[in-house]
Scaffold this active site. Structure first.
Site, PDB file in Angstrom:
ATOM      1  N   ALA A  71      20.598  59.496  54.533  1.00  0.00           N
ATOM      2  CA  ALA A  71      21.240  60.697  54.330  1.00  0.00           C
ATOM      3  C   ALA A  71      22.808  60.506  54.246  1.00  0.00           C
ATOM      4  O   ALA A  71      23.429  61.619  53.985  1.00  0.00           O
ATOM      5  CB  ALA A  71      21.021  61.474  55.432  1.00  0.00           C
ATOM      6  N   CYS A  72      23.499  59.467  54.486  1.00  0.00           N
ATOM      7  CA  CYS A  72      24.784  59.194  54.521  1.00  0.00           C
ATOM      8  C   CYS A  72      25.570  58.717  53.201  1.00  0.00           C
ATOM      9  O   CYS A  72      24.862  57.889  52.437  1.00  0.00           O
ATOM     10  CB  CYS A  72      25.133  58.121  55.503  1.00  0.00           C
ATOM     11  SG  CYS A  72      26.794  57.401  55.426  1.00  0.00           S
TER      12      CYS A  72
END
Length: 119
Positions: A8-9
């Site tokens: 998700a980064c």
């Protein structure tokens, strides 16, 4: 080479894109699902040449719950930091690349990814 990521980064995704563009051979570790042990964190910190508080994500809610910002940053408190990070991997800065030559980098910038590649 291994890269610790959170999918998700955006910085992790950017690092992966750069590794792919450079044709790097690497394995991915989703460290939130497969947290590093205390011993693994100690080895990575040694390779990074950093202390645990140097790679701690102090803005995470769990950091506030633990009161991490007020923890001492001393040799005596080092083990406490590492144990907290192993138990709560969201506290670990990402992405981290460990290279075959024994070095490691917190690869939040393209420059750091290139350094990990030896470019």
């Amino acid at each position: 080479m291994e890269i610790w990521i959170n999918p998700a980064c955006s910085k992790c995704r950017s690092a992966l894109s750069l590794l792919d563009a450079e044709g790097a051979d690497y394995t991915i570790r989703h460290y939130l699902q497969d947290p590093p042990s205390v011993a693994e964190l100690e080895r990575v910190l040694e390779r990074l040449g950093l202390e645990p508080w140097d790679i701690a994500r102090l803005g995470e809610p769990v950091a506030a719950e633990l009161g991490l910002k007020s923890w001492e940053r001393t040799a005596e408190s080092r083990a406490q930091w590492i144990e907290a990070m192993s138990a709560n991997p969201k506290l670990i800065q990402r992405p981290i690349i460990t290279a075959e030559d024994g070095t490691a980098r917190v690869a939040r910038t393209p420059e750091a990814v290139r350094e990990a590649l030896g470019s």
